[in-house]
Design an enzyme around this catalytic site. Structure first.
Site, PDB file in Angstrom:
ATOM      1  N   ASN A 191     -10.817  -5.064 122.910  1.00  0.00           N
ATOM      2  CA  ASN A 191     -12.297  -5.130 122.909  1.00  0.00           C
ATOM      3  C   ASN A 191     -12.706  -5.732 124.244  1.00  0.00           C
ATOM      4  O   ASN A 191     -12.824  -6.950 124.353  1.00  0.00           O
ATOM      5  CB  ASN A 191     -12.818  -6.076 121.807  1.00  0.00           C
ATOM      6  N   HIS A 221      -2.820 -11.255 116.357  1.00  0.00           N
ATOM      7  CA  HIS A 221      -4.078 -10.548 116.662  1.00  0.00           C
ATOM      8  C   HIS A 221      -5.208 -11.571 116.656  1.00  0.00           C
ATOM      9  O   HIS A 221      -5.469 -12.216 115.648  1.00  0.00           O
ATOM     10  CB  HIS A 221      -4.313  -9.490 115.565  1.00  0.00           C
ATOM     11  N   HIS A 272      -6.288   1.241 118.683  1.00  0.00           N
ATOM     12  CA  HIS A 272      -5.934  -0.187 118.595  1.00  0.00           C
ATOM     13  C   HIS A 272      -5.403  -0.560 117.227  1.00  0.00           C
ATOM     14  O   HIS A 272      -5.148  -1.720 116.940  1.00  0.00           O
ATOM     15  CB  HIS A 272      -7.129  -1.059 118.972  1.00  0.00           C
ATOM     16  N   GLY A 273      -5.253   0.408 116.338  1.00  0.00           N
ATOM     17  CA  GLY A 273      -4.744   0.123 114.999  1.00  0.00           C
ATOM     18  C   GLY A 273      -4.964   1.305 114.085  1.00  0.00           C
ATOM     19  O   GLY A 273      -5.161   2.439 114.542  1.00  0.00           O
ATOM     20  N   GLY A 288      -7.457   1.456 111.806  1.00  0.00           N
ATOM     21  CA  GLY A 288      -8.899   1.695 111.587  1.00  0.00           C
ATOM     22  C   GLY A 288      -9.237   1.609 110.107  1.00  0.00           C
ATOM     23  O   GLY A 288      -8.467   2.047 109.252  1.00  0.00           O
ATOM     24  N   SER A 338      -1.879  -1.777 108.687  1.00  0.00           N
ATOM     25  CA  SER A 338      -2.423  -2.826 107.817  1.00  0.00           C
ATOM     26  C   SER A 338      -1.295  -3.790 107.457  1.00  0.00           C
ATOM     27  O   SER A 338      -0.145  -3.588 107.848  1.00  0.00           O
ATOM     28  CB  SER A 338      -2.992  -2.195 106.547  1.00  0.00           C
ATOM     29  N   MET A 339      -1.614  -4.827 106.650  1.00  0.00           N
ATOM     30  CA  MET A 339      -0.623  -5.870 106.371  1.00  0.00           C
ATOM     31  C   MET A 339       0.522  -5.420 105.452  1.00  0.00           C
ATOM     32  O   MET A 339       1.439  -6.192 105.189  1.00  0.00           O
ATOM     33  CB  MET A 339      -1.309  -7.108 105.810  1.00  0.00           C
ATOM     34  N   LYS A 378      -2.865 -14.427 107.364  1.00  0.00           N
ATOM     35  CA  LYS A 378      -4.182 -13.861 107.650  1.00  0.00           C
ATOM     36  C   LYS A 378      -5.192 -14.942 108.034  1.00  0.00           C
ATOM     37  O   LYS A 378      -5.100 -16.078 107.568  1.00  0.00           O
ATOM     38  CB  LYS A 378      -4.714 -13.142 106.395  1.00  0.00           C
TER      39      LYS A 378
END
Length: 391
Positions: free
Chosen positions: A265, A171, A320-321, A323, A298-299, A390
């Site tokens: 985006n 990402h 897109h995820g 949120g 999330s991770m 990350k």
């Protein structure tokens, strides 16, 4: 779940997995009230507060575009490949893999010490001198940052799907050059609105009118930055793939079984309801029929590879995820390092204060987000990360 039509003055169709709070409702209403907005604003299941427009909103416009709605991370998006490797081959190698990834791909504010030939040969550099004057001193930096991750919620992950196949996922966006470029154009739009005394519900909704020189300059730069972001992900993925091949196949090159690279985006010119419109997806993925998309959790949660269903009311889009559920500041205040360790159990990743704001508990449950968009996408693969690096 099908969309809900919100009870406000102008049409807003919402797939949100929560009741919008007053601030979110105000932001949705502000955007929908703009005279050039086409038909309705579509809100995705992961929608949450942004700047000017909600993150997770799809805005179709006629003859105008809002730079702040696209945002400052132009072309931010995801890339993923399905490999021919299986989870058994990963055993005992995860920590070394993570260390090699962190060593090969710069994260945060770091950049590459050496520039790949692929990067040097990118056609886009020929156009650099025609970009906004505000980025003209950033060419060397942009060159060195291509093939780097950035910070915040950007990440690289080794994942395993429900069939035990290994996937690589990342990402990232257009890095520093995209950010500065976006801010330059946003400031120009705000300056024009102030000079013309345009009555806006929010200064961050300042816009450019089609055929104006400012619009043409922004659209040119936007396409460049979106291309930069896509190539940035390609360069990183190639490097990432080589690291995994080194560990799992003695360096022997392999061919991906599935490959996806999608923005979330960005803005493009598209046809919807039979008309040419500009579609801004601010935290949303294009999901036309057969389009592949990536929706990460999330991770510490699942992620999904999806195929679009071409839902016209969402302007062929999906989330897109997961949120964010809470701000970065709130996450750092509410959670401890022990929480981070517990919530990322089974994932080879950093477990320090530097990534506490990215703790899974700061995000919405991805399963709920997915159930809210069954009419937008179908799931192709369900992934769980085993390594996470990350930004």
């Amino acid at each position: 779940m099908p969309y809900e039509k919100l009870e406000i003055a102008d049409p807003v169709l919402s797939w949100a997995n929560h009741q919008l709070n007053p601030e979110e409702m105000r932001m949705a209403k502000n955007v929908a009230s703009l005279p050039f907005v086409f038909k309705h604003v579509a809100l995705m299941p992961d929608v949450h507060l942004g700047k000017g427009a909600l993150v997770g909103s799809v805005i179709a416009t006629k003859d105008a575009i809002i730079p702040a709605a696209v945002g400052v991370d132009i072309g931010c998006g995801m890339a993923a490949i399905k490999t021919s490797y299986t989870s058994e081959q990963l055993e005992g190698k995860l920590k070394k893999m993570r260390m090699d990834i962190e060593s090969a791909i710069p994260v945060g504010f770091n950049e590459n010490r050496e520039v790949d030939k692929t990067v040097q040969n990118w056609d886009g550099w020929r156009e650099f001198k025609h970009l906004h004057r505000g980025v003209q001193d950033l060419e060397r930096k942009a060159l060195r940052q291509m093939g780097s991750l950035g910070g915040g919620n950007h990440f690289l992950e080794v994942c395993v799907d429900t069939e035990n196949q290994v996937w690589l996922m990342l990402h990232s966006g257009s890095r520093g050059v995209g950010n500065v470029m976006a801010q330059c154009h946003i400031n120009t739009a705000k300056g024009l609105a102030k000079m013309a005394e345009t009555n806006l519900p929010d200064p961050d909704l300042a816009y450019f009118i089609e055929r104006s020189p400012e619009f043409q300059a922004y659209w040119h730069d936007l396409q460049w930055a979106q291309n930069y972001a896509q190539v940035n992900r390609e360069v990183m993925m190639e490097r990432f793939k080589k690291i995994i091949e080194k560990h799992l196949a003695g360096g022997k090159p392999s061919k991906p079984l599935i490959s996806v690279n999608c923005h979330h985006n960005y803005a493009e010119k598209e046809v919807h309801f039979g008309e040419d419109v500009y579609v801004t997806r601010k935290g949303a993925v294009r999901a036309r029929e057969e389009d592949y998309g990536i929706i990460p959790g999330s991770m510490g949660a699942k992620s999904f590879i999806v195929k679009g269903k071409g839902n016209a009311h969402s302007y062929c889009s999906c989330s897109h995820g997961a949120g964010r559920l809470m701000s970065r500041h709130k996450a750092k205040h509410n959670f401890t390092l022990d929480d981070l360790v517990a919530q990322t159990q089974g994932v080879e990743c950093r477990k320090d204060e530097g990534i506490l704001d990215e703790i899974p508990g700061a995000y919405k449950p991805i399963e709920q987000v997915m159930s809210n968009q069954a009419d937008l996408v179908e799931v192709v693969a369900t992934l769980k990360q085993v390594v996470c690096v990350k930004g």
